[in-house]
Design an enzyme around this catalytic site. Structure first.
Site, PDB file in Angstrom:
ATOM      1  N   GLU A 154     -36.741 -13.472 -21.727  1.00  0.00           N
ATOM      2  CA  GLU A 154     -37.238 -12.089 -21.664  1.00  0.00           C
ATOM      3  C   GLU A 154     -38.758 -12.042 -21.820  1.00  0.00           C
ATOM      4  O   GLU A 154     -39.302 -11.217 -22.567  1.00  0.00           O
ATOM      5  CB  GLU A 154     -36.555 -11.225 -22.750  1.00  0.00           C
ATOM      6  N   SER A 169     -29.250 -11.892 -12.518  1.00  0.00           N
ATOM      7  CA  SER A 169     -29.440 -12.917 -11.488  1.00  0.00           C
ATOM      8  C   SER A 169     -29.212 -14.335 -12.026  1.00  0.00           C
ATOM      9  O   SER A 169     -29.245 -15.299 -11.252  1.00  0.00           O
ATOM     10  CB  SER A 169     -30.843 -12.795 -10.881  1.00  0.00           C
TER      11      SER A 169
HETATM   12  P1  ADP Z   1     -30.080 -12.532 -16.332  1.00  0.00           P
HETATM   13  O1  ADP Z   1     -30.585 -13.306 -17.505  1.00  0.00           O
HETATM   14  O2  ADP Z   1     -30.846 -12.819 -15.060  1.00  0.00           O
HETATM   15  O3  ADP Z   1     -29.958 -11.059 -16.600  1.00  0.00           O
HETATM   16  P2  ADP Z   1     -27.597 -13.811 -16.980  1.00  0.00           P
HETATM   17  O4  ADP Z   1     -27.867 -15.281 -16.939  1.00  0.00           O
HETATM   18  O5  ADP Z   1     -27.560 -13.160 -18.321  1.00  0.00           O
HETATM   19  O6  ADP Z   1     -28.606 -13.042 -16.013  1.00  0.00           O
HETATM   20  O7  ADP Z   1     -26.184 -13.507 -16.308  1.00  0.00           O
HETATM   21  C1  ADP Z   1     -25.782 -14.030 -15.085  1.00  0.00           C
HETATM   22  C2  ADP Z   1     -24.300 -13.745 -14.947  1.00  0.00           C
HETATM   23  O8  ADP Z   1     -24.091 -12.335 -14.854  1.00  0.00           O
HETATM   24  C3  ADP Z   1     -23.630 -14.276 -13.701  1.00  0.00           C
HETATM   25  O9  ADP Z   1     -23.268 -15.630 -13.801  1.00  0.00           O
HETATM   26  C4  ADP Z   1     -22.409 -13.384 -13.567  1.00  0.00           C
HETATM   27  O10 ADP Z   1     -21.339 -13.895 -14.312  1.00  0.00           O
HETATM   28  C5  ADP Z   1     -22.836 -12.089 -14.249  1.00  0.00           C
HETATM   29  N1  ADP Z   1     -23.037 -10.941 -13.354  1.00  0.00           N
HETATM   30  C6  ADP Z   1     -22.678  -9.651 -13.647  1.00  0.00           C
HETATM   31  N2  ADP Z   1     -23.052  -8.816 -12.649  1.00  0.00           N
HETATM   32  C7  ADP Z   1     -23.624  -9.576 -11.692  1.00  0.00           C
HETATM   33  C8  ADP Z   1     -24.210  -9.300 -10.413  1.00  0.00           C
HETATM   34  N3  ADP Z   1     -24.294  -8.054  -9.930  1.00  0.00           N
HETATM   35  N4  ADP Z   1     -24.729 -10.327  -9.706  1.00  0.00           N
HETATM   36  C9  ADP Z   1     -24.646 -11.587 -10.180  1.00  0.00           C
HETATM   37  N5  ADP Z   1     -24.107 -11.924 -11.380  1.00  0.00           N
HETATM   38  C10 ADP Z   1     -23.602 -10.934 -12.141  1.00  0.00           C
HETATM   39 MG    MG Z   2     -31.369 -12.738 -19.343  1.00  0.00          MG
END
Ligand code: ADP
Ligand code: MG
Length: 197
Positions: free
Chosen positions: A94, A25
């Site tokens: 995390e 997200s």
């Molecule tokens: P989180 O820390 O919440 O897991 P990240 O900041 O690591 O998320 O990664 C966000 C990025 O993941 C988005 O900018 C996009 O490029 C990528 N992404 C891959 N799959 C998805 C998805 N299903 N929905 C939104 N973004 C996604």
């Molecule tokens: Mg993350």
């Protein structure tokens, strides 16, 4: 003494910001954006992540779109307090992988005038609140809820779907184990039954 003068002598107030949402997200992305802006403002910053999250790098937090920022790995929340005496802005990624001691540690840091930015999953793959995030949300001054895109229908997604059959709450991984899904397409698999919620 003049009341206004008294107010001006107060020490700097700290606060807690929480960034929460499902996997993919943009929590880490948003954390990195805020930390970089603090750096531009010439504030002393430090980012921490729990030992358990060794997915991409030992020395950096890394987002799914490959942005990264140097971080220190800590074994427990107390270590964050010990290592933060000389910084003004603290990032924690995390946060759901820390135990509930993280709540008091964040309070102590904010009470001592620091800006604490905490990112973490608010729900586990069963859509249950993922401690200690609910308590952090309760005590934070600022909350941002980030949404991913549902891989099935493209709707805003606030749940993390586990692709594999494993049932433990903590299973570190990315697209090999998890997908972002909306409320409608999030499915909880169990050995005995598959239930959709
Ligand atoms: P989180 O820390 O919440 O897991 P990240 O900041 O690591 O998320 O990664 C966000 C990025 O993941 C988005 O900018 C996009 O490029 C990528 N992404 C891959 N799959 C998805 C998805 N299903 N929905 C939104 N973004 C996604
Ligand atoms: Mg993350």
């Amino acid at each position: 003494m003049n009341e206004n003068l008294q107010i001006r002598t107060f020490k700097k107030t700290g606060h807690i910001e929480v960034i929460c949402g499902s996997m993919f997200s943009g929590k880490t992305e948003e954390l990195i954006r805020r930390i970089r802006r603090a750096e531009i403002a010439k504030q002393r910053v430090k980012v921490f992540k729990p030992k358990i999250d060794n997915r991409y790098s030992e020395f950096e937090i890394v987002s799914h779109n490959e942005q990264s920022y140097p971080s220190e790995v800590v074994s427990n929340a107390e270590e964050i307090l010990d290592k933060s005496f000389d910084v003004e802005v603290i990032g924690i990624d995390e946060a759901q992988f820390f135990d509930n001691n993280l709540i008091q540690i964040c309070q102590d840091l904010a009470d001592s005038g620091k800006r604490v930015i905490v990112a973490g999953l608010d729900q586990d793959y069963r859509a249950q609140p993922f401690e200690p995030m609910p308590q952090l949300l309760a005590i934070a001054e600022y909350i941002s809820k980030t949404l991913a895109v549902c891989v099935i229908c493209g709707a805003p997604a606030n749940r993390t779907h586990r692709v594999s059959d494993s049932e433990e709450q903590i299973l570190v991984g990315a697209t090999n184990h998890y997908e972002a899904r909306c409320r409608l397409h999030h499915v909880i698999k169990t050995e005995s039954k598959k239930e959709a919620i």
